[in-house]
Every structure is written in structure tokens, then in C-alpha cells.
Design a protein around this motif. Structure first.
Motif, PDB file in Angstrom:
ATOM      1  N   GLY A 780       0.773  -1.258  -0.012  1.00 43.18           N
ATOM      2  CA  GLY A 780       0.163   0.005   0.010  1.00 43.18           C
ATOM      3  C   GLY A 780       0.970   1.364  -0.151  1.00 43.18           C
ATOM      4  O   GLY A 780       2.002   1.300  -0.128  1.00 43.18           O
ATOM      5  N   GLU A 781       0.230   2.432   0.155  1.00 39.52           N
ATOM      6  CA  GLU A 781       0.984   3.606   0.268  1.00 39.52           C
ATOM      7  C   GLU A 781       1.344   4.092   1.688  1.00 39.52           C
ATOM      8  O   GLU A 781       1.034   3.605   2.524  1.00 39.52           O
ATOM      9  N   ILE A 782       2.134   5.013   1.711  1.00 40.15           N
ATOM     10  CA  ILE A 782       2.772   5.691   2.928  1.00 40.15           C
ATOM     11  C   ILE A 782       1.722   6.673   3.205  1.00 40.15           C
ATOM     12  O   ILE A 782       1.582   7.339   2.455  1.00 40.15           O
ATOM     13  N   PRO A 783       1.128   6.551   4.364  1.00 42.07           N
ATOM     14  CA  PRO A 783      -0.083   7.436   4.694  1.00 42.07           C
ATOM     15  C   PRO A 783       0.592   8.809   5.071  1.00 42.07           C
ATOM     16  O   PRO A 783       1.710   9.210   5.429  1.00 42.07           O
ATOM     17  N   LEU A 784      -0.407   9.858   4.519  1.00 43.26           N
ATOM     18  CA  LEU A 784       0.185  11.095   4.881  1.00 43.26           C
ATOM     19  C   LEU A 784       0.007  11.619   6.313  1.00 43.26           C
ATOM     20  O   LEU A 784       0.680  12.508   6.739  1.00 43.26           O
ATOM     21  N   GLU A 785      -0.482  10.763   6.984  1.00 48.17           N
ATOM     22  CA  GLU A 785      -0.729  11.045   8.434  1.00 48.17           C
ATOM     23  C   GLU A 785       0.614  10.985   9.211  1.00 48.17           C
ATOM     24  O   GLU A 785       0.969  11.571  10.352  1.00 48.17           O
ATOM     25  N   LEU A 786       1.666  10.340   8.567  1.00 49.11           N
ATOM     26  CA  LEU A 786       2.895  10.046   9.313  1.00 49.11           C
ATOM     27  C   LEU A 786       3.746  11.247   9.237  1.00 49.11           C
ATOM     28  O   LEU A 786       4.832  11.555   9.819  1.00 49.11           O
ATOM     29  N   THR A 787       3.312  12.361   8.294  1.00 50.43           N
ATOM     30  CA  THR A 787       3.956  13.392   8.309  1.00 50.43           C
ATOM     31  C   THR A 787       3.828  14.192   9.661  1.00 50.43           C
ATOM     32  O   THR A 787       4.489  15.535   9.631  1.00 50.43           O
ATOM     33  N   GLN A 788       3.131  13.667  10.414  1.00 52.08           N
ATOM     34  CA  GLN A 788       2.714  14.473  11.757  1.00 52.08           C
ATOM     35  C   GLN A 788       3.700  14.252  12.605  1.00 52.08           C
ATOM     36  O   GLN A 788       3.805  15.135  13.730  1.00 52.08           O
ATOM     37  N   LEU A 789       4.597  13.363  12.328  1.00 49.03           N
ATOM     38  CA  LEU A 789       5.683  12.876  13.374  1.00 49.03           C
ATOM     39  C   LEU A 789       6.969  13.878  13.190  1.00 49.03           C
ATOM     40  O   LEU A 789       7.927  13.635  12.654  1.00 49.03           O
ATOM     41  N   THR A 790       6.784  14.959  13.730  1.00 47.75           N
ATOM     42  CA  THR A 790       7.780  15.984  13.489  1.00 47.75           C
ATOM     43  C   THR A 790       9.162  15.747  14.336  1.00 47.75           C
ATOM     44  O   THR A 790       9.936  16.467  14.111  1.00 47.75           O
ATOM     45  N   SER A 791       9.117  14.775  15.127  1.00 49.58           N
ATOM     46  CA  SER A 791      10.202  14.501  15.815  1.00 49.58           C
ATOM     47  C   SER A 791      11.167  13.218  14.958  1.00 49.58           C
ATOM     48  O   SER A 791      12.145  13.064  15.592  1.00 49.58           O
ATOM     49  N   LEU A 792      10.719  12.835  14.317  1.00 52.20           N
ATOM     50  CA  LEU A 792      11.224  11.600  13.483  1.00 52.20           C
ATOM     51  C   LEU A 792      12.453  12.093  12.831  1.00 52.20           C
ATOM     52  O   LEU A 792      12.415  13.056  11.806  1.00 52.20           O
ATOM     53  N   ALA A 793      13.602  11.484  12.963  1.00 54.03           N
ATOM     54  CA  ALA A 793      15.029  11.749  12.597  1.00 54.03           C
ATOM     55  C   ALA A 793      15.246  10.690  11.715  1.00 54.03           C
ATOM     56  O   ALA A 793      16.073  10.941  10.591  1.00 54.03           O
ATOM     57  N   VAL A 794      14.817   9.504  11.712  1.00 59.13           N
ATOM     58  CA  VAL A 794      15.092   8.082  10.803  1.00 59.13           C
ATOM     59  C   VAL A 794      13.821   7.474  10.678  1.00 59.13           C
ATOM     60  O   VAL A 794      13.075   7.049  11.520  1.00 59.13           O
TER      61      VAL A 794
END
Length: 905
Positions: A780-794
């Protein structure tokens, strides 16, 4: 002549009779007061072998001698121990029942409150376990009230404000809470002591009405807020203690008005800013204690005016600059404690030559220069000298006449054991750590202060051996010894049975663990890690579980089964047996160690199923089982709360199978709730109490794959939360319950056989800094909701079956090609494939062989993203962390690759 003699004898007789009559009249107390005392005794007296903490005398409690008999002596309660009556009226005016084995709940109907003429009441060191009754306000004649250490709790009653004659109030060492209530009527108060309580609140302004105070002690409470400037109006103060609270802000300059002050204690708070120069106005000061705050700046030059000063304690702050040479003018100084600051430069010779100096502690600063020990020749009284952890070079001569109690010469560029130590027969503390002392430990050193030496630190040198092997230490009082980070060879040295903390890690010791180690009946912490020890771990170590809290045998060559490590009683908080060759199952007896916080069995050959029987441990925070042979399903939890405190779990590189443990995720409360103290470390409760040195925690350490790199955490911060289930055989979808673990920082589920879509609920993990889902079968696709993870470094989803456009906003704009490769259906930056080309080349149903091969070689090819949003927190940088690089990292990649290829086949 005979007549005159007769008259004289007659007069003497009359006077004696009159004296006896008056004495009898004065001592005979009032019956109502006598009955009140006997009623109080019958209600609260409970004879115990030991009535109070400092009951070093064998004297019986005062109240025990009170007798209800109608006999002449017993009935006169004014003669009872602890009782004093007015010599004219016969009424009771003073009652001292301190340390009298009293227990029970006092209330306002207690007979004690019928003694309305009491001027002094002392109930210190008893056990009442209740609130202070409001009826205390009825004793309006009280001038002295002492409830020290009597287990009173709750709020201070308002009725204390009625005691307008009070001159001495001591409510210290109880469990009082709330604010200090208005005491405006206490205008005659000259002594107020509320120290060592659990008072909670700010210091109220009503103390400004008590202008006759000469002793104010609010220490050891939970007071917050700033130190109120109005305290500077209490110009009669001679003693001021606000230590051991939670006070913040700056020290008010108005305290400089307290010109009669002799004692100032503001220690153990959170005070900031500089020390006000107005403190130099307090020319009567004998003791100043500002330790353990966050004070900055230099020592004020005005301190040179404090000519009566005897003790200066500023340690554990952030003070800087040079130590003022003007301190040498303070000829009354006996104690100077400036350790754990940022002082730099040379130590003034004027300070080193103070004739009355007894204690000098300058450790853990940035002091530099060369010191010849002869400079201390004028300080004839010097018995504590701590210079460790600076940048000093010490020249030591042999003609030293001082007799030291404590000597800290760590990091002083010494090349050998100072010869003058041979004459130190009363030494208790010795620190020679982090010098250049090499070779064999001389035999005379083992006879140094045999009767008294209790704390020895020789760590961080180049010592190779002792004169005999194995060596058995002769020091009869030895409690703490640190020989770690040397080059010691041979067998493990055997300390005396009184030893409490034994650290000998990072040496070259060989052989097995001697059975004599099992006789260390008082041992609390033992660290034998990073040596060449071999053989089986003896079952006799279970004898130590009644006192042992920390046991680290990490990085040795132990073989065989892990013994049952707890006996009849288990005090263990930390066990680290990682990086050995241990086999067999985990010892089931560990389920009885309710205090366990840290368990590390990583990198062994343990063959077992998931230890669900550990789930009932109420304190377990870290569980590391990676690189073993665990197998089977994780299963489902029981009916209770399982692993309630667990925040770090690493099951990677095993053979677990089945679905991810979705129901366990529901129970992991510690991964859902934020930590109260984000700056603390796991294991801070385990203290290494070193005499004359600050309490030092034993730091739990671990090695994990964090953000794609193997990290060695020499300390584990309390807020670190981590799940690593990578390189197993888990199947199925990622369960929705993992989305409830909102405090998770690092998640690694890579190299399994997980399927289904990449779930949008992962966006609930708002604190997430690294997410690795690579080497699975996600689609499937990468959910756009994951862009809310603003601390994500890796972020790594490489080698799956994902398709569609890659999100481009926020953190996703920073991830590189390696995060997405091996997904032929993905398009958009940073990949070269543009989304408009999708129709010409639809995604394949499975990953190509070429992708698989490259994935095996590159599974650890992550890159830490240095750019991104300011809110992204990089947790990988922890004090003491080191990267595993070079040949070791290459071997790690090869092992991972071989394991994956085997599973695919």
C-alpha cells in the motif's frame, strides 16, 4: 556556751523542717494534672526495646517511672522524670517526654491538653502518626514547643497562631504538608524550626510580622517559589536555614541586612543567579552553606570581610572564575568545600597555608598548575585534602608529617604510590584514581591503615598485579573499593566480608569466581564486567541476594546454565550477564525479585520461550534478550497488568514467531505516560555512597541498535522508550494497540514477515524519533498522517511492497533514498522515479532478487538526519555513547545478511 550551742542546733532543726515542708508543698502537684498525666501514659505509652533513632543510652523512658501509687513519693508528680512544676503555685509548667516510646493518634480530647499552664512541651522522637491536633492552640502559655521527629503529618493547624508567647517551635522531621499557616500573633517568637518535613508551598509573607526572630529553620521541606526579600527585615536573626527545599530564583540581596546572622544555610535547592555581594556585610557569619544549587558567577570579593567565617561550603554549583586569594585573609577558616564547580586557574597559596585549615575539598573543577606538597606545611591541622578530578600536577616529598583522615589525589599526575602513605595509620578514605601509576601494587600498600581504611579508589591507572595471587585484602573496615579500568591480571582479589561495593571491571582478570566471593555477607554492588573470567557461575551467589542490589558479569566467557540467583530473600535491582556464552533457560526464581529494574541477558546462547513469568515484576524497566535463541510465540498476557513499568524491550535476533503481542502493548503503561523527571537516569535510586564525595549513582548501561547504528549507552535516560523486535519471524499486520504507546522514541520491527498496509495510527506516536519497518512484506501507500511525526529523525521502509507517492512535507522532505529503496512501486523525491512514470512500469508483486541481494548488504545503511524541524529531538547523543565502527560493524552487517538470506531460503 552549751546554751548557745543548743539554740544554734534548734535553729538548724527548724530550718530543716521548714525546708522539708516547703519542698513537700512545692513538689505536690495538683490532682487534676496528675490524673491527666497518668491518663496520657495509659493511652500512649508502649515500651519498646529501642524508642527512638538516637537512643544510644540504655536509660528507660522518662514516663516509665510514673506511678499511680498513693505513696508519698510516687504521688508527687512534680518529682516525676520529665515534669517540672512552678515552685510557688505547684502547677505543672514543663513536660519533657522526648524519646519516651509514645505511640498512637493524639486528638483534641487527649488529656494532655488539660494542662493549660504548660510553658514548655517536648514530644520529640515519638510516633504519633496523625495530624497536629487543633487543641494545641489552647495551651496559650507555651513558649517552647518541640514536636521534632514524631511522625506528625498533614497541615499545620491554624490554632498555632494563638500561641502568642511562643519563643521556640520545632516541627522538624515529620510528614507535614501544605503551606505554613499564619502565625501573626507569634510576635515574641525567637526560634522557629520547621526543618525536615514534607511542607509543600511557598514561604508566606506573614513571617515578616515576626520581627524578633533570631532562629529561623525551614529546612528539609518541600517549599517552593523564591526566597522572599522580606526576610531581610528580620534583623534579629542569628540562624537562617532554608536548605533542602525546592526553592527557585535568586538569593535576595536583602539578606545582607541580617548583620547578626552567624549561620546561613540555603543548600539543596534550585537557586540560580549569582551570590549577592551583600552577603559580605554579614560580618558575624561563622558558617555559610550554599551547596547543591545552580548558582553561577564568581565568589564575591566582599567575602573577604567575613573574618569570623569558619566553614565555607559552595560545592555542586556552576560557579566559575578563579578562587580568590583574599580567602587567605579569613584566618578562622577550618573548612573550605568548593568541589563540583567550574573554578579554573591555580590554587592560591594563601589558601593552602591557612594555619587552622582542617578540610580542603577542591575536587572536580578545572584547576591547574603544579603543587609541591610542602606548601601545606603551615596547615598543621589539615586532615582532609581532596584535590581529585582537576588538571593538577602534584609533587610529593617524603617528609610529610600530616596524619590524614581522607586523601583525594586522583588525576594529580602521580607516577607511583606516594611513599608518605606508609605512615598514614588512620586513613579512612584514599583516592588515587586516574593517575599514571603502573606495575605491581607494592606489598607495603596492602598493609596501609589496616584498621581504618574503608574507601579505596585506584581505578583508571595501569596497575598489572598484586604481590600474590590470589590476594586477600587485609583491610578490616573496607566498605568500598574501585579497581576498575586497570590492567590487572590473575585471579579476582578477595575483599573482606564487610565489603559493600566492589568494582573491578575492565581489567584482564582470568579464572573463575572464587567461592570466597560468596561469603561477602554485606555486598550491595559487584561489577566484574569486561574481564577474561571463565567457568560456571556458582550457585552459591544466591547467598548474596539478601543484600546484593547490582550484579554485573557482562563481557566475560562464562558458560553453562544461569544459576538460581536469589535465595530466601531478593534485593536485586540490576542483573547484567550479557556477552557471555551462557546456555539453558532463564532462572524462574527471578520472578520473586520484585525490585528488579534492569535485566540484560543479551548476546548469549540462551534457549527458552518468552519469559512471560517476568510480567508481574512491578519495577522492571529494561528487558534485553537480543542475540539469543529464544523461540516460539510471545502469547497473551494474564488477567493482571503485565510489565507495568517496562520502557525498553529488545527481543531482536531471536526466533520468535507468530503475531506481534498486541495485548501486551495495552499493558505497557510506562510507554504511554510521560516521565516526570526527564533529566534523570534509570538506576539513579542505586546510590554509591562515597564518604566525603557526593552520592554517585551506579549507571545502568546497554548496547542496542538505535537509529541504525549500534550505540553503547553508558547511561540510560529515564525518558528513553524503545521496542526492538527486529530479525525474528513475526507475521501478520502491525497491531493498532502499538499506537497507544505515545511515549515511544525508537521502534524497530525490521527483518520480519509483517504484512498488510503501513497503518496511519502510527501517527499517534508523536514522540517517535526512529521508525524501522524495513525488510518486511508491507504493501500500500505511505500514509500522509505520518508527516505529523515532527520528531522523526530516521525513517526506513526499504525492501517492502509499498507503492504510490512519497510524502514530501515536514520531516519526510529530509529522508534520503535509502529510506525507500527496494519498493519498486514508490515514486517521488528522493527517488529518481517520478510519479508520472508509474503507468509505464507498474509495481511488481514481489521484491526483485536484485533488490533482495542489495537489501541484505545494506540493511544497516541508515543515515542520521541532521537537518529537519527544531522540534526533532536526537536521542542518540547520550553521555558516553560510542559508535561501533570498522571491522566490528562490517561483521555485524554480514551476520545480518546471512541470517536474512537463510530465512528467505
Amino acid at each position: 556556751m552549751k546554751k548557745e550551742s543548743f539554740h544554734f542546733s534548734y535553729m538548724i532543726l527548724l530550718l530543716t523542717i521548714a525546708s522539708l515542708f516547703l519542698t513537700s508543698t512545692q513538689l505536690r502537684c495538683h490532682e487534676d494534672e496528675r490524673s491527666a498525666l497518668l491518663e496520657f501514659k495509659a493511652t500512649f505509652f508502649n515500651r519498646k526495646p529501642r524508642c527512638c533513632d538516637n537512643d544510644f543510652l540504655d536509660e528507660p523512658p522518662k514516663i516509665e517511672s510514673w506511678n499511680a501509687s498513693t505513696g508519698e513519693i510516687q504521688s508527687h508528680c512534680c518529682s516525676w522524670a520529665g515534669v517540672e512544676c512552678d515552685k510557688v503555685s505547684g502547677h505543672m509548667i514543663s513536660l519533657d517526654l522526648s524519646c519516651s516510646c509514645l505511640s498512637g493518634k493524639i486528638n483534641s480530647n487527649t488529656s494532655l491538653f488539660r494542662l493549660l499552664r504548660l510553658r514548655s512541651l517536648d514530644l520529640a522522637m515519638n510516633d504519633f502518626n496523625c495530624q497536629i491536633p487543633p487543641a494545641i492552640g489552647n495551651l496559650g502559655s507555651l513558649s517552647h514547643l518541640d514536636f521534632f521527629h514524631s511522625n506528625f503529618m498533614g497541615h499545620i493547624p491554624h490554632s498555632l497562631g494563638n500561641l502568642s508567647n511562643l519563643v521556640h517551635l520545632d516541627l522538624s522531621t515529620n510528614m507535614l504538608m501544605g503551606t505554613i499557616l499564619p502565625l501573626k500573633n507569634l510576635t515574641l517568637l525567637t526560634h522557629l524550626d520547621l526543618s525536615n518535613n514534607s511542607l509543600d508551598g511557598t514561604i508566606p509573607t506573614y513571617f515578616g510580622d515576626i520581627l524578633k526572630l533570631n532562629h529561623l529553620d525551614l529546612g528539609s521541606n518541600f517549599l517552593t517559589g523564591e526566597i522572599p526579600p522580606f526576610l531581610g527585615n528580620l534583623v534579629q536573626l542569628k540562624y537562617l536555614s532554608l536548605g533542602n527545599n525546592e526553592l527557585m530564583g535568586q538569593i535576595p540581596s536583602s539578606l545582607g541586612n541580617l548583620v547578626q546572622l552567624t549561620i546561613l544555610d540555603l543548600s539543596f535547592n534550585q537557586l540560580t543567579g549569582e551570590i549577592p555581594s551583600s552577603i559580605g556585610n554579614l560580618v558575624q557569619l561563622t558558617n555559610i552553606n550554599l551547596r547543591s544549587n545552580q548558582l553561577v558567577g564568581e565568589i564575591p570579593l566582599s567575602f573577604q570581610n567575613l573574618l569570623e567565617l569558619r566553614s565555607l561550603t559552595l560545592h555542586s554549583n556552576q560557579l566559575s572564575g578563579e578562587i580568590p586569594s583574599s580567602l587567605g585573609k579569613l584566618t578562622q577558616l577550618t573548612d573550605i568545600i568548593l568541589s563540583y564547580n567550574n573554578f579554573h586557574g591555580a590554587i592560591p597559596s594563601t589558601v593552602l597555608q591557612l594555619q587552622g585549615l582542617g578540610v580542603l575539598d577542591l575536587s572536580s573543577n578545572n584547576l591547574s598548575g603544579t603543587i609541591n606538597f610542602d606548601v601545606f606545611s603551615k596547615a598543621k591541622s589539615l586532615y582532609v585534602l581532596i584535590l581529585s578530578s582537576n588538571k593538577l600536577s602534584l609533587i610529593v616529598e617524603t617528609n610529610i608529617t600530616h596524619k590524614f583522615f581522607a586523601l583525594g589525589l586522583g588525576s594529580c599526575n602521580l607516577n607511583g604510590f606516594p611513599k608518605f602513605l606508609q605512615d598514614q595509620d588512620y586513613l579512612v578514605v584514599l583516592d588515587l584514581s586516574h593517575n599514571n601509576i603502573s606495575g605491581q601494587v607494592p606489598e607495603w600498600f596492602l598493609n596501609l591503615s589496616i584498621e581504618f581504611l574503608s574507601h579505596l579508589n585506584l581505578s583508571g591507572n595501569f596497575l598489572t598485579s598484586f604481590a600474590q595471587d590470589p590476594v586477600i585484602f587485609k583491610w578490616k573496615s573496607l566498605l568500598d573499593v574501585d579497581l576498575s579500568f586497570n590492567k590487572l591480571q590473575g585471579s579476582i582479589p578477595i575483599p573482606t566480608s564487610k565489603i559493600r561495593n566492589y568494582f573491578i571491571s575492565n581489567n584482564r582478570l582470568s579464572g573463575g569466581i572464587s567461592l570466597l566471593i560468596c561469603n561477602l555477607s554485606s555486598i550491595q554492588m559487584i561489577d566484574l564486567s569486561s574481564n577474561n573470567l571463565t567457568g560456571f557461575i556458582s550457585q552459591c551467589l544466591s547467598k548474596l541476594s539478601g543484600t546484593l542490589k547490582v550484579m554485573s558479569l557482562r563481557s566475560n566467557n562464562f558458560i553453562g546454565k544461569i544459576p538460581q540467583l536469589n535465595g530466601n530473600f531478593c534485593m536485586l535491582s540490576m542483573i547484567d550477564l550479557s556477552y557471555n556464552k551462557l546456555q539453558g533457560p532463564l532462572p524462574r526464581s527471578l520472578r520473586n525479585c520484585n525490585g528488579l529494574e534492569f535485566l540484560n541477558f543479551a548476546s548469549n546462547q540462551i534457549r527458552d520461550v518468552f519469559p512471560s513469568w517476568l510480567s508481574s515484576l512491578p519495577s522492571l524497566k529494561v528487558l534485553l534478550l537480543q542475540y539469543n535463541r529464544f523461540h516460539g510465540l510471545i502469547g497473551e498476557p494474564g488477567d493482571g497488568i503485565d510489565f507495568p513499568m517496562l520502557q525498553i524491550i529488545d527481543l531482536s535476533q531471536n526466533n520468535f514467531s507468530g503475531s506481534l503481542p498486541s495485548k501486551y502493548f495495552k499493558h505497557w503503561i510506562a510507554m504511554k505516560v510521560s516521565k516526570t523527571y526527564p533529566s534523570s537516569y534509570i538506576g539513579d535510586a542505586i546510590m554509591r555512597c562515597e564518604f566525603l564525595f557526593p552520592n554517585v549513582t551506579y549507571d545502568y548501561s546497554m548496547s542496542v541498535i538505535a537509529k541504525g547504528i549500534q550505540m553503547n549507552y553508558s547511561k540510560i535516560q529515564e525518558y528513553l522508550t524503545l521496542i526492538d523486535f527486529s530479525s525474528n519471524n513475526f507475521i501478520g499486520a502491525i497491531p493498532e494497540t502499538i499506537g497507544s504507546l505515545k511515549q515511544l522514541k525508537l521502534v524497530n520491527l525490521s527483518n520480519n514477515m509483517l504484512s498488510g498496509s503501513l497503518p496511519p495510527f502510527l501517527a499517534n506516536l508523536t514522540n517517535l524519533e526512529a521508525l524501522d519497518l524495513s525488510q518486511n512484506q508491507l504493501s500500500g501507500e505511505i500514509p500522509l498522517e505520518l508527516t505529523q511525526l515532527t520528531s522523526l529523525a530516521v525513517f526506513n521502509v526499504s525492501y517492502n511492497r509499498l507503492n504510490g507517492p512519497i510524502p514530501q512535507s515536514r520531516q519526510f522532505a529530509t529522508f534520503e533514498n535509502n529510506s525507500y529503496k527496494g519498493n519498486s512501486g514508490l515514486c517521488g523525491n528522493p527517488l529518481s522515479r517520478k510519479c508520472k512514470d508509474l503507468k509505464a512500469s507498474p509495481p511488481s508483486s514481489s521484491t526483485s532478487k536484485e533488490d533482495q541481494d542489495s537489501g541484505s548488504a545494506m540493511e544497516l545503511d541508515w543515515k542520521i538526519v541532521c537537518m529537519g524541524y527544531a522540534s526533532g529531538l536526537v536521542i542518540g547523543v547520550v553521555l558516553g555513547n560510542t559508535l561501533i565502527t570498522g571491522r566490528r560493524a562490517e561483521n555485524l552487517v554480514k551476520n545480518f545478511s546471512r541470517r536474512k538470506e537463510r530465512r528467505r531460503r
